[in-house]
Design an enzyme around this catalytic site. Structure first.
Site, short mmCIF file in Angstrom:
data_model
loop_
_atom_site.label_atom_id
_atom_site.label_comp_id
_atom_site.label_asym_id
_atom_site.label_seq_id
_atom_site.Cartn_x
_atom_site.Cartn_y
_atom_site.Cartn_z
N GLY A 8 -65.71 -10.89 -69.26
CA GLY A 8 -66.42 -11.24 -70.50
C GLY A 8 -66.47 -10.00 -71.38
N GLY A 11 -67.36 -9.61 -75.54
CA GLY A 11 -68.63 -9.98 -76.17
C GLY A 11 -69.40 -8.77 -76.69
N GLN A 12 -70.65 -9.02 -77.07
CA GLN A 12 -71.47 -7.95 -77.68
C GLN A 12 -71.64 -6.77 -76.73
OE1 GLN A 12 -75.65 -8.72 -78.21
NE2 GLN A 12 -75.90 -7.11 -79.73
N ARG A 36 -60.41 -15.14 -74.23
CA ARG A 36 -59.77 -15.46 -75.52
C ARG A 36 -58.53 -14.57 -75.73
NH1 ARG A 36 -65.24 -14.32 -78.64
NH2 ARG A 36 -65.25 -12.82 -76.94
N ASP A 53 -60.11 -16.40 -67.18
CA ASP A 53 -61.25 -17.31 -67.27
C ASP A 53 -62.04 -17.12 -65.99
OD1 ASP A 53 -62.99 -19.40 -67.22
OD2 ASP A 53 -61.50 -20.97 -67.61
N TYR A 142 -80.79 -21.33 -70.69
CA TYR A 142 -80.36 -19.93 -70.54
C TYR A 142 -81.28 -19.22 -69.54
CZ TYR A 142 -79.44 -15.10 -72.21
OH TYR A 142 -79.12 -13.77 -72.32
N LYS A 146 -80.73 -17.59 -65.89
CA LYS A 146 -81.05 -16.19 -65.59
C LYS A 146 -81.90 -16.07 -64.33
CE LYS A 146 -78.80 -14.03 -68.79
NZ LYS A 146 -77.48 -13.52 -68.40
C1 AKB Z 1 -80.57 -14.03 -76.65
O1 AKB Z 1 -81.26 -13.93 -77.67
O2 AKB Z 1 -80.24 -15.12 -76.16
C2 AKB Z 1 -80.14 -12.78 -75.94
C3 AKB Z 1 -81.13 -12.37 -74.91
C4 AKB Z 1 -82.38 -11.75 -75.30
O3 AKB Z 1 -80.89 -12.56 -73.75
N1 AKB Z 1 -79.95 -11.73 -76.90
#
Ligand code: AKB
Length: 320
Positions: A8, A11-12, A36, A53, A142, A146
C-alpha cells in the site's frame, strides 16, 4: 540489514514512509508494493517497486520470498469516511490485507507493522486523555477493522510468535500524497486551498477536537517502535501516540494570523460529523513514552510553517 516490504506504498503514509525507510535501511533493502499500475510506475522512479494486490495471497507470498523480506509494513486501508459508504468493501480490503500479512508473516517469519488509529475508539471511550487500555467500541466499520486488527496482531504474537507491532495514528498531516476518504483530511486540504483559492469549506464541525500529527513524527514513531527492544514492550497492538490536538476553528484561526485574507465556512457532512464526534479529543500516550521512548518533535506552529511553505510550492508548480 533488515529487508522491508511496504504494502500500500502509494498512499498518504506509504509515499513518505518508503523514503524514510530507504534513509534508515538503504535503498536496496526497501521494496514498495502498490496495486495501482500508474502509481507503481511513479514509485519506480525512486524505489524498487512491484505491482501487488495485498488480497492476492500467493503473489504477496512470492514477493516476500523473492525479496527475502524480514518485515512487512501493511498500509492497505479504506479510510473512515469512505468506509461508511461501502462497509463490505472496507472490511474485505482492510481485514483481507491484514490477515494475508499476518498469515504470511507466520509462514515466512517476518515482523509486521499495521497502523491502528484514533478510529479504533468510539463514543463511549473517555475522550479526554484517552487511556492506553480502555473501552473500545467504535461506531464505524473502519474502527471495527482497526480493533479487529489490534486483537489479531496480539493474537498472532501470543499464539504464533509473530512480531506484530502497531500504533494508533492520529489524523496525519502531510504534503506528499493526499489522504483519501478520511475524516481528518480537512487538516491537510486547507493548506492547499488557502494558496489555491484563499478560502476553505470544511466538512467537519467547527468544534470537533481530534488528535493530529505531522507526518515526520509519524514516520519516526513507526521505525522507532519496530526497532524497540521487545523485552520493554508490555503492549504491542496498539500504542496511543499523540502530539497535537485542535478543532477546525482553532486551526483556521491560527492560519488567519499568518494569512489575514484567509476565509472559511462550514458545510458539515453528517457522516464525518458523527465520526469526528465519536473519536478522542486527545489521547494519553504515556505507555509509548515509557515502553519505547516515544517523544514527538512537531507542534502546531512548526507544522504550520512547514506545511504552508511546502503546499505553496506545490500549488505554484501546478501540482495541486
Ligand atoms: C481517517 O480520518 O480516517 C484517518 C484516521 C484518523 O485514521 N485519517
Amino acid at each position: 540489514m533488515k529487508r522491508i516490504l511496504v504494502v500500500g506504498a502509494g498512499g498518504q503514509i506509504g509515499t513518505e514512509l518508503v523514503t524514510h525507510l530507504q534513509k534508515n535501511y538503504g535503498e536496496d533493502n526497501v521494496v514498495a508494493a502498490e496495486v495501482r499500475p500508474d502509481v507503481v510506475k511513479k514509485i519506480a522512479e525512486h524505489a524498487q517497486a512491484v505491482e501487488l494486490d495485498a488480497l492476492d495471497f500467493q503473489k504477496y507470498g512470492e514477493t516476500i520470498k523473492k525479496y527475502k523480506i524480514d518485515a512487512v509494513y501493511n498500509l492497505v486501508a479504506l479510510l473512515s469516511a469512505k468506509g461508511e459508504l461501502n462497509p463490505d468493501l472496507a472490511w474485505k480490503i482492510n481485514i483481507g490485507a491484514l490477515l494475508n500479512s499476518l498469515n504470511l508473516a507466520r509462514e515466512l517469519h517476518c515482523a509486521v507493522f499495521t497502523p491502528s488509529s484514533i478510529g479504533a475508539f468510539g463514543y463511549n471511550t473517555p475522550h479526554y486523555k484517552t487511556p492506553q487500555d480502555t473501552i473500545m467500541r467504535p461506531d464505524t466499520i473502519y474502527g471495527v477493522c482497526k480493533v479487529t486488527g489490534e486483537l489479531l496482531g496480539d493474537y498472532y504474537f501470543k499464539r504464533f510468535g509473530v512480531d506484530a507491532r502497531s500504533v494508533r495514528f492520529p489524523g496525519l498531516i502531510s504534503n506528499g500524497a493526499l489522504p483519501g476518504g478520511g475524516t481528518t483530511d480537512y487538516a491537510v486540504e486547507v493548506f492547499y486551498e488557502i494558496w489555491k483559492h484563499g478560502k476553505y469549506t470544511c466538512a467537519v464541525p467547527r468544534d470537533a477536537y481530534m488528535d493530529m500529527m505531522y507526518m515526520p513524527d509519524a514516520l519516526t514513531a513507526t521505525t522507532q517502535l519496530m526497532e524497540a527492544d521487545p523485552s520493554r514492550l508490555k503492549h504491542r497492538n496498539s500504542f496511543n501516540i499523540a502530539s497535537m490536538s485542535f478543532t477546525p476553528e482553532q486551526l483556521f484561526n491560527e492560519l488567519k494570523k499568518r494569512i489575514p485574507t484567509f476565509t472559511w465556512d462550514y458545510k458539515v457532512d453528517p457522516i464525518k460529523a458523527d465520526i469526528a464526534n465519536s473519536w478522542p479529543d486527545i489521547m494519553d500516550d504515556s505507555c509509548a513514552r515509557a515502553e519505547w521512548d516515544w517523544t514527538p518533535k512537531w507542534g502546531l506552529q512548526e507544522m504550520m510553517t512547514d506545511m504552508l511553505a511546502a503546499c505553496r510550492e506545490k500549488v505554484e508548480n501546478g501540482e495541486y
